[in-house]
Structures are given as structure tokens and as C-alpha cells.
Design an enzyme around this catalytic site. Sequence first.
Site: not given
Ligand code: NAD
Ligand code: UD1
Length: 335
Positions: A11, A124, A126, A148, A152, A198, A293-294
Site C-alpha cells: 500500500y 509506526s 504505535t 507487531y 517496530k 482499520n 488496546g484503543d
Molecule cells: P503492506 O502489507 O501493504 O506492504 C508491505 C509489503 O511488504 C507487502 O507488499 C508485502 O508483500 C511485503 N513483504 C512483507 N514481508 C516481506 C518479506 N519478508 N520480504 C519481502 N517483502 C515482504 O503494508 P503497508 O501498509 O504498505 O505498510 C508498509 C510498512 O509501513 C510496513 O512495514 C508497516 O508495518 C508500516 N506501517 C504501516 C502503517 C499502515 O497503517 N499501513 C502504519 C504504520 C507503519
Molecule cells: C491501528 C493499530 C496501529 C496501526 C494502525 C495502522 C490497533 C490497536 N492499532 O491504529 O497499531 O499502526 O492501525 O493504521 O489496532 N474504529 C472503529 N471501527 C472500526 C475500526 C476502527 O470505530 O471498524 C475506530 C478505532 O476505535 C479508532 C479509529 O477508528 O478510534 C481508528 O482505528 P484504526 O483505523 O484501526 O487505527 P488505529 O486503531 O489508530
Amino acid sequence: MSILVTGGAGYIGSHTCVELLNKGEDIIVIDNFYNSKPEALKRVKEITGKDFQSYTCDILDKETLSAIFKENNITEVIHFAGLKAVGESCRLPLAYYHNNISGTVILLQVMEQFGVKKIVFSSSATVYGDSEIPYKEIYKTGNVTSPYGRTKFMIEEILKDVYRSDNDWSVALLRYFNPIGAHESGKIGEDPNGIPNNLVPYIAQVAIGKLAELPVYGNDYETPDGTGVRDYIHVTDLAVGHLKAVEFVRKSAGLEAINLGAGKGYSVLEVIAAFEKASGKKINYKFFDRRPGDIDMFYADAEKAEKLLGFRTKLSIDKMCEDTWRWQSDNPGGY
Ligand code: NAD
Ligand code: UD1
């Protein structure tokens, strides 16, 4: 001179590839496609009109990784590859520790072997746990609630040790807040497996009629309307933040943790209203108990990103919802 993008088909990775290519950077993508599809990379090429080298490669596979470093002149790494589902990490902690931590250690070993010491890492927000808003980079980290989140935190600590041992390294630990949205072309976006965890992907699936009703977790938080407040950042803004971070690690050695967020929060009900406006669809929802956890309010202090990287988010919550909706309605089944 190329930037290696691990997890570039995912993504955030795919959106970052678009911005890097548009800026004229040379990139090489590796991904094992565990949580993504090669189609995403095809679409990155379509959007940008540019070609680039990609490899199906697991970061745990040191031999293949070394061969890729040998074949290419890699100068920086943006490291997205990792597993990211909070709930799954509680069920499968060893898979998360192995993939995220062992994978990163192997990547760092290969980088060191080839003298590549510049890395931008996907951390993150987090890592902060529950603290005081707005979240600042100087806050203590490690009070995390899931395996998770712990991966990080631990990878941040590993990178700090690597930098302490050799000050030639240049490391940016990017602490993302809540990335949402999609590329405005509607060609790439978030493609979750199964029922989304999410908020915004869930809302999008209610809007398109795949899911009946959004569960809103908690309406008794200490927030203006009682629902949880988060710092949503458009994935394109986040991608631009990575361009700035690459420029930053290129310039000089050092290690910096940097928040990437808008510095402003929206409640669940505000996001629902913005999505209804963007899509013209009614989002059915029902209140449920708080999700374990929220926390109530979570948003970034975004000043350090502005000072060090010259980065500030530009795209509004309305734009985040419009672009999510375009992606969702143009691709109801994902890629
Ligand atoms: P994503 O799952 O869409 O992308 C991660 C990519 O890494 C995927 O394409 C997956 O196939 C690849 N991958 C996983 N393990 C692998 C491995 N061992 N070798 C090679 N490729 C591998 O996730 P994203 O949302 O794009 O997130 C990217 C990074 O950002 C991740 O490290 C995630 O933890 C971090 N992150 C994401 C969010 C979020 O909300 N999306 C928030 C904070 C941090
Ligand atoms: C979550 C993860 C966080 C991660 C992030 C990635 C948890 C506890 N935390 O954050 O570690 O880095 O996603 O984007 O999982 N909500 C609803 N209904 C739903 C889903 C969410 O009400 O179906 C609310 C949640 O309570 C929160 C807000 O929407 O208040 C955002 O939630 P979410 O998108 O899951 O993100 P985080 O919890 O902030």
C-alpha cells in the site's frame, strides 16, 4: 545510483514508488508478494509512464538479496517490507518477529556488506503507546501493546545500535500516524485481505455494499463527540514524506526519529461524515464497546518533520475520502 524499495508493491510502498519515479529517481523494488500483487507494480508503471526493475524476493533470503545488491548500484534503501496486522501478530508472534526482525537484520547485514549505509525505515506511531497529545519524538517509546508494535520498537533499537557502532550510517525512523486514501488516479490503493481491521477501509466497504454496517468502537471517550480521534495522513502526502526523508539521509550521517502525521485529529464520526460527503452514500453504523488496546486521542506533533525535512501534509480529510472512494468504486474487488 538507485533506491532499493523493499515491500514496494504494498500500500504505502506503491504510492511512494509513484512519487519517487515522478521525481526522476531510479528505483529497484523487491517484494515477496505475501500481502500484495504484482499488478500494483504494473499500475505504478502505468501511472508514471516509467519502467523500473523489480524482483520477487523475500528479505529473509540473504543469497538473493546479495545478488540484487551485486547486480545494481544501490545507494539508499527505503524499507517497507513487513507484516502489519496487529491482531494477527498476537496470534502469530513468532511469524512477526521472524519476518520483521530477522528480515531487517538480514537486510542490514547485506547493506553493510555492500557499504550501503543509508536507510529510511517504516516505523509506526504505535511505538509511543499511550502518552500525551500531541505525540513528540522525544517521548519514551516501548510501551507497546502488540507483538507487531514491539517489532517496530525493536527494529528502531537495532538501528540505533547499528548507528552507535558506526556513525557513517544515516537512518530515518519514520513514525507514521494513520495512513489512508489512495492515488488520485484510482489505480492504486489499499487492498486488505478479508474483513478490514482499520476504520477507513471498513467504511469504504460499507459504502460499496460489501459490508452492512460499521461497528464504531466506543462513544464514551474523552473526546468532543465521544468517539476515538486519530491523525489521518493521505498516503500521497506520506509518500512525499519519504522523498524528503531520502533527500535527508543522502545529505549527511545521523539517526533521527520523525513523526509523519498531519498534526491534527478527526473523530470516527467526523470521518464517517467526510466519507458520506465524498461518496454520496449513507454509512450505516452502530456503537459497540471500546476495542481493547484503543486510546481516546492520538495525533502527532508534526514540527520536527517540518524543520528537518521541510515536510508538511497538504491533503485534507475530504480529499483522503474522495480518493479512497474512487479507488474502492473503480476496483470493488481490489487488484
Ligand atoms: P503492506 O502489507 O501493504 O506492504 C508491505 C509489503 O511488504 C507487502 O507488499 C508485502 O508483500 C511485503 N513483504 C512483507 N514481508 C516481506 C518479506 N519478508 N520480504 C519481502 N517483502 C515482504 O503494508 P503497508 O501498509 O504498505 O505498510 C508498509 C510498512 O509501513 C510496513 O512495514 C508497516 O508495518 C508500516 N506501517 C504501516 C502503517 C499502515 O497503517 N499501513 C502504519 C504504520 C507503519
Ligand atoms: C491501528 C493499530 C496501529 C496501526 C494502525 C495502522 C490497533 C490497536 N492499532 O491504529 O497499531 O499502526 O492501525 O493504521 O489496532 N474504529 C472503529 N471501527 C472500526 C475500526 C476502527 O470505530 O471498524 C475506530 C478505532 O476505535 C479508532 C479509529 O477508528 O478510534 C481508528 O482505528 P484504526 O483505523 O484501526 O487505527 P488505529 O486503531 O489508530
